[in-house]
Design a protein around this motif. Structure first.
Motif, PDB file in Angstrom:
ATOM      1  N   THR A   9       0.912  -1.370   0.031  1.00  0.00           N
ATOM      2  CA  THR A   9      -0.031  -0.069  -0.062  1.00  0.00           C
ATOM      3  C   THR A   9       0.854   1.164  -0.088  1.00  0.00           C
ATOM      4  O   THR A   9       2.001   1.253   0.660  1.00  0.00           O
ATOM      5  N   SER A  12      -2.637   5.311  -1.626  1.00  0.00           N
ATOM      6  CA  SER A  12      -3.436   6.321  -2.927  1.00  0.00           C
ATOM      7  C   SER A  12      -4.933   5.631  -3.016  1.00  0.00           C
ATOM      8  O   SER A  12      -5.444   4.586  -1.995  1.00  0.00           O
ATOM      9  N   GLU A  13      -5.950   6.141  -3.659  1.00  0.00           N
ATOM     10  CA  GLU A  13      -7.328   5.715  -3.721  1.00  0.00           C
ATOM     11  C   GLU A  13      -7.181   4.225  -4.365  1.00  0.00           C
ATOM     12  O   GLU A  13      -8.216   3.601  -3.579  1.00  0.00           O
ATOM     13  N   CYS A  14      -6.401   3.776  -5.127  1.00  0.00           N
ATOM     14  CA  CYS A  14      -6.398   2.175  -5.615  1.00  0.00           C
ATOM     15  C   CYS A  14      -6.066   1.512  -4.252  1.00  0.00           C
ATOM     16  O   CYS A  14      -6.508   0.423  -3.858  1.00  0.00           O
ATOM     17  N   ARG A  16      -6.324   2.113  -1.113  1.00  0.00           N
ATOM     18  CA  ARG A  16      -7.462   2.193  -0.024  1.00  0.00           C
ATOM     19  C   ARG A  16      -8.564   0.870  -0.596  1.00  0.00           C
ATOM     20  O   ARG A  16      -9.007   0.228   0.185  1.00  0.00           O
ATOM     21  N   ALA A  17      -8.979   0.989  -2.065  1.00  0.00           N
ATOM     22  CA  ALA A  17      -9.610  -0.211  -2.309  1.00  0.00           C
ATOM     23  C   ALA A  17      -9.133  -1.513  -2.313  1.00  0.00           C
ATOM     24  O   ALA A  17      -9.585  -2.527  -1.808  1.00  0.00           O
ATOM     25  N   GLY A 109      -2.963  -1.773  -5.435  1.00  0.00           N
ATOM     26  CA  GLY A 109      -3.763  -0.877  -6.362  1.00  0.00           C
ATOM     27  C   GLY A 109      -3.053  -0.945  -7.678  1.00  0.00           C
ATOM     28  O   GLY A 109      -1.763  -1.140  -7.692  1.00  0.00           O
ATOM     29  N   GLU A 113       0.364   6.275  -5.961  1.00  0.00           N
ATOM     30  CA  GLU A 113       0.287   7.523  -5.711  1.00  0.00           C
ATOM     31  C   GLU A 113       0.536   8.899  -6.861  1.00  0.00           C
ATOM     32  O   GLU A 113      -0.051   9.704  -6.994  1.00  0.00           O
ATOM     33  N   ASP A 141      -9.522   1.880  -8.344  1.00  0.00           N
ATOM     34  CA  ASP A 141     -10.546   2.340  -7.310  1.00  0.00           C
ATOM     35  C   ASP A 141     -11.693   2.692  -8.089  1.00  0.00           C
ATOM     36  O   ASP A 141     -12.012   2.572  -9.237  1.00  0.00           O
ATOM     37  N   GLY A 142     -12.573   2.998  -7.038  1.00  0.00           N
ATOM     38  CA  GLY A 142     -14.083   3.331  -7.413  1.00  0.00           C
ATOM     39  C   GLY A 142     -15.119   2.332  -7.835  1.00  0.00           C
ATOM     40  O   GLY A 142     -16.048   1.960  -7.267  1.00  0.00           O
TER      41      GLY A 142
END
Length: 150
Positions: A9, A12-14, A16-17, A109, A113, A141-142
């Motif tokens: 990790t 970043s957003e990815c 976190r997913a 991810g 970042e 992400d998302g």
């Protein structure tokens, strides 16, 4: 099937997913979750203006904060966690960790970042998919879509 799941990790957003996905895997299989944050060394600061020790302290603090979030989520799911911060080239540090800890699967991810660093340095996820002998799961992400390789 999996006894040791590695989450690589960077906050970043990815990532976190990917955290959610890695915790789900560890919970499903009763596996230990290993969370690894690597302080990037390829983007060193060679300037009299920026103190390298200060940058390293900031990166370590960022890593500790990211890993604290992983710890909170894993504790809520009753998943055993081992977390580490390393300093170096991310794909090398991750590969070394996989080998040293006999990790069964890696989750990270699909994008990190910094898109700029990816263009200059190559993709960490791409290098891991290419070089590791264990399965690598890339999480975007998302949308919750994942890509998996063997």
């Amino acid at each position: 099937m999996y006894s040791d799941v590695l989450l690589a990790t960077d906050g970043s957003e990815c990532a976190r997913a990917a955290t959610t996905h890695a915790i789900d895997l560890a919970a499903t299989y009763g596996a230990t979750l290993h969370a690894l944050y690597v302080m990037e060394t390829r983007t060193g600061y060679d300037s009299d203006i920026v103190d390298p020790a200060t940058i390293e302290d900031e990166l370590r603090a960022e890593g500790e904060a990211v890993l604290e979030g992983v710890s909170d989520e894993s504790r809520a799911r009753d998943v055993a966690l081992v977390d580490r911060i390393r300093k170096g080239v991310p794909e090398r540090e991750i590969a070394d960790y996989v080998e040293a800890e006999d990790v069964d699967i890696v989750v990270l991810g699909s994008r990190g970042e910094s898109a700029f660093k990816t263009v200059l340095l190559g993709s960490t996820s791409e290098a891991l998919v290419r070089d590791l002998s264990v399965p690598v799961v890339l999480v975007s992400d998302g949308d919750g879509e994942t890509e998996s390789t063997a």
